[in-house]
Structures are given as structure tokens and as C-alpha cells.
Design an enzyme around this catalytic site. Structure first.
Site, PDB file in Angstrom:
ATOM      1  N   LYS A  33      36.972  38.955  34.568  1.00 52.98           N
ATOM      2  CA  LYS A  33      37.113  38.615  33.292  1.00 52.98           C
ATOM      3  C   LYS A  33      35.913  38.364  32.523  1.00 52.98           C
ATOM      4  CE  LYS A  33      41.737  36.407  34.101  1.00 52.98           C
ATOM      5  NZ  LYS A  33      42.480  35.231  34.240  1.00 52.98           N
ATOM      6  N   GLN A  44      41.777  28.947  34.523  1.00 50.13           N
ATOM      7  CA  GLN A  44      42.263  29.698  35.494  1.00 50.13           C
ATOM      8  C   GLN A  44      43.303  28.936  36.320  1.00 50.13           C
ATOM      9  OE1 GLN A  44      41.543  33.114  35.773  1.00 50.13           O
ATOM     10  NE2 GLN A  44      43.330  33.003  37.556  1.00 50.13           N
ATOM     11  N   ASP A  96      45.486  32.274  25.957  1.00 48.80           N
ATOM     12  CA  ASP A  96      46.525  32.508  27.226  1.00 48.80           C
ATOM     13  C   ASP A  96      47.743  32.371  26.357  1.00 48.80           C
ATOM     14  OD1 ASP A  96      46.011  33.525  29.465  1.00 48.80           O
ATOM     15  OD2 ASP A  96      45.438  31.822  30.648  1.00 48.80           O
TER      16      ASP A  96
END
Ligand code: NAD
Length: 298
Positions: free
Chosen positions: A55, A99, A122
Site C-alpha cells: 500500500k 491495518q 476504509d
């Protein structure tokens, strides 16, 4: 040799990343603004480490700033929350990603809900989930379902009236996926571990999304001929040709399904690359919204 179109997630993701890269370049030139994505990684889970590195690399390739914060596995929840609050206030940071999974001593919900909804790339904050559910503009849409939607539309642009089955009801994939398909006027069904007749449900689906985490759960003879199959599953299984090695396998028995389906995503090379590309797009969107810039003007 199968009959289904194999949907090239890598190619679609590359196209999306190039679009984002172009928009970022124009944002930097015209608005003197560089979008920034902060990623918080707690502990030393190897798979999470690989995802975060990938990422960060793709963020920088798109011309954005990447800030990776690594914390030890035994860190206290309060430390993570303090970091999140700091990033919420940091003007260089437009997107924040935590994460998952987090270690047991940290309450995932508490951390995710501490992220400023405007920076929640997200799409896990209740404000964004609520906007998505209510069809109110401005939701940050979770990356994996958003990527799946684009993969589906690449082969079936018109979804009205289609019967869509999602196998798996997680907050990350299954539930938001259902909302997106509903917004496209599909007839939506969510199957899960307590569903009575999963093969029978699958056989009726025009669009089938598998997000379970069980290798080859969905067999070829469960699939309606011509259906669009999106395989979200990422399972590490032993490599038959080399017992010491692991390889990735989806939730769908690809070799069987490709003979019956109309279109199917491979694993790897399907949903995975699109997820990261959608994360970059969400970061760009968050940056634009922070200054009420319309990204389509870029
Ligand atoms: P999860 O564990 O949170 O949810 C799994 C779901 O599957 C549950 O809702 C459960 O009810 C359902 N389920 C379990 N066994 C079942 C069965 N036998 N029949 C029907 N349903 C069953 O998982 P998740 O976070 O949604 O992830 C699902 C899979 O997708 C995993 O393999 C994960 O690694 C993968 N994933 C991939 C990406 C990507 O970018 N490609 C992103 C997120 C998740």
C-alpha cells in the site's frame, strides 16, 4: 479450456491507479496540495506487513505522501488511540487506515470509530456505513466491495433486476457489498455459515460474490451457467508441486467454475489489486473533499 471471461483485475487496477495518478498530479500543480495516506500497523503479522508495504509503495507511485506508523504487538490501546487522534488533526494526512487484525488487547471497534469519518478511507466508521446504507451522498465506500463493483460492471454494466448472492456477511466485505448491489437495483441475498442450502442459493445467482475464507468452498456445479463470479477469498494453501511452499487460492474452485460461469475473477490477480487501487482513489477523494474540490474537475 474454460468458456468464462477471466476478469483481469490487475489491468483494471492499473487503469484506475493511472487515473488517480493523473488527478493527483493536477491537484499538486493547480491546488498546491499533495494527498497523504497514513497507515497504522500493530504487531508483526507477516501478511499484514506485506499488505502495508504494498500500500505504501503504491501510494508513493501515485504521487501521494505515505506515512507508515509501526507499533509493537503489545502496545496499549490508549497509545493507538492517541496516534489516531494526532493523525485526525494532521493537515498532511487526508486518509487513515488501521491495518487489521489488531492484537487482542485492542478493541478494533473503538479504534476504527476514533478515526475522523472524513479521513476514514476504509469506510468502516459508522457515519460512512450509515451514509452508504441510507444512500446519502458523501460516503467513503469500503475498498474491497467498491473494487468488486467495478469488476462486475466491467463485464455486466447493467445490473437492474439481477439476482445477486453474497456469501459471507462481514462488515468489511459482505454487508457493504450487499448495499452497493442493492443501490444498483439487484435483488440481493446474503448467505453465511448458517444458510441451509448454500449450493441451491448459489445455483440461482446471476452475480455471485464469495467472501468466506474457505478454499474451493464454491464448486463448479453450484454455479448458474453464464453467472458473473467474484472471488474475494484469499486462502494460503500448500502448493501441490512443492509441499514447502504456500500459494494463494480463492473461495471458488476456479478450474470447475470457469467451465460454467460467464465471467470470473482469478485469485490472485482479481479482487486484491482492485482493493488497493480503490484505497488510493478514496485517499484522493478525501483530499479533494477537505477543500471542496470536485475530483471530476481535475
Ligand atoms: P470474515 O471471516 O469476517 O467473514 C467470513 C464470512 O463467511 C462470515 O460471514 C461467515 O458467516 C461466512 N462463512 C463461513 N463459513 C461459511 C460456510 N461454510 N458457508 C457460507 N458462509 C460461511 O471474513 P472477511 O473479512 O469478509 O474475508 C473473507 C475472505 O475474503 C477471506 O479469505 C479474506 O482473506 C478475503 N479478503 C480479501 C480481500 C481482498 O482485497 N481481496 C479483502 C478482504 C477480505
Amino acid at each position: 479450456m474454460g468458456t468464462a471471461t477471466v476478469i483481469d483485475g490487475k489491468a483494471l487496477a492499473q487503469k484506475l491507479r493511472q487515473e488517480v495518478q493523473g488527478q493527483v498530479a493536477r491537484l499538486r500543480r493547480d491546488e498546491r496540495m499533495t494527498p497523504g495516506l497514513a497507515v497504522i500497523l500493530v504487531g508483526d503479522d507477516p501478511a499484514s506487513g506485506i499488505y502495508v508495504r504494498s500500500k505504501a509503495q503504491q501510494t508513493e507511485e501515485a504521487g501521494m505522501r505515505s506515512f507508515v506508523h509501526r507499533l509493537p504487538a503489545d502496545v496499549r490501546e490508549e497509545v493507538v488511540l492517541t496516534l489516531v487522534r494526532g493523525l485526525n488533526r494532521d493537515d498532511r494526512v487526508h486518509g487513515i487506515l488501521v491495518q487489521l487484525p489488531l492484537p487482542d488487547q485492542i478493541r478494533t471497534d473503538v479504534v476504527l470509530q476514533a478515526v475522523d469519518p472524513a479521513k476514514d478511507v476504509d469506510g468502516f466508521h459508522v457515519v460512512n456505513i450509515g451514509r452508504l446504507a441510507a444512500g446519502i451522498e458523501g460516503a467513503m465506500v469500503p475498498c474491497t466491495p467498491s473494487g468488486c463493483m467495478q469488476l462486475i460492471k466491467s463485464v455486466r454494466p447493467q445490473l437492474t433486476g439481477q439476482r445477486a448472492l453474497i456469501v459471507g456477511r462481514s462488515n468489511i466485505v459482505g454487508k457493504p457489498m450487499a448495499l452497493l448491489l442493492l443501490a444498483e437495483n439487484c435483488t440481493v441475498i446474503i448467505a453465511h455459515s448458517r444458510t441451509f442450502d448454500l449450493p441451491g442459493e448459489c445455483r440461482q445467482a446471476d452475480i455471485l460474490i464469495a467472501a468466506v475464507g474457505k478454499p474451493r468452498l464454491i464448486r463448479g456445479n453450484w454455479i448458474k451457467p453464464g453467472a458473473v463470479i467474484i472471488d474475494v477469498g484469499i486462502n494460503r494453501v500448500d502448493d501441490a508441486s512443492d509441499g514447502d511452499k504456500k500459494r494463494l487460492q480463492g473461495d471458488v474452485a476456479f478450474d470447475e467454475a470457469v467451465e460454467v460461469a460467464g465471467a470470473i475473477t482469478p485469485v490472485p490477480g482479481g479482487v486484491g489489486p482492485m482493493t488497493v487501487a480503490c484505497l488510493l482513489r478514496n485517499t484522493l477523494l478525501a483530499a479533494c473533499r477537505s477543500r471542496t474540490i470536485d475530483p471530476s474537475d481535475l
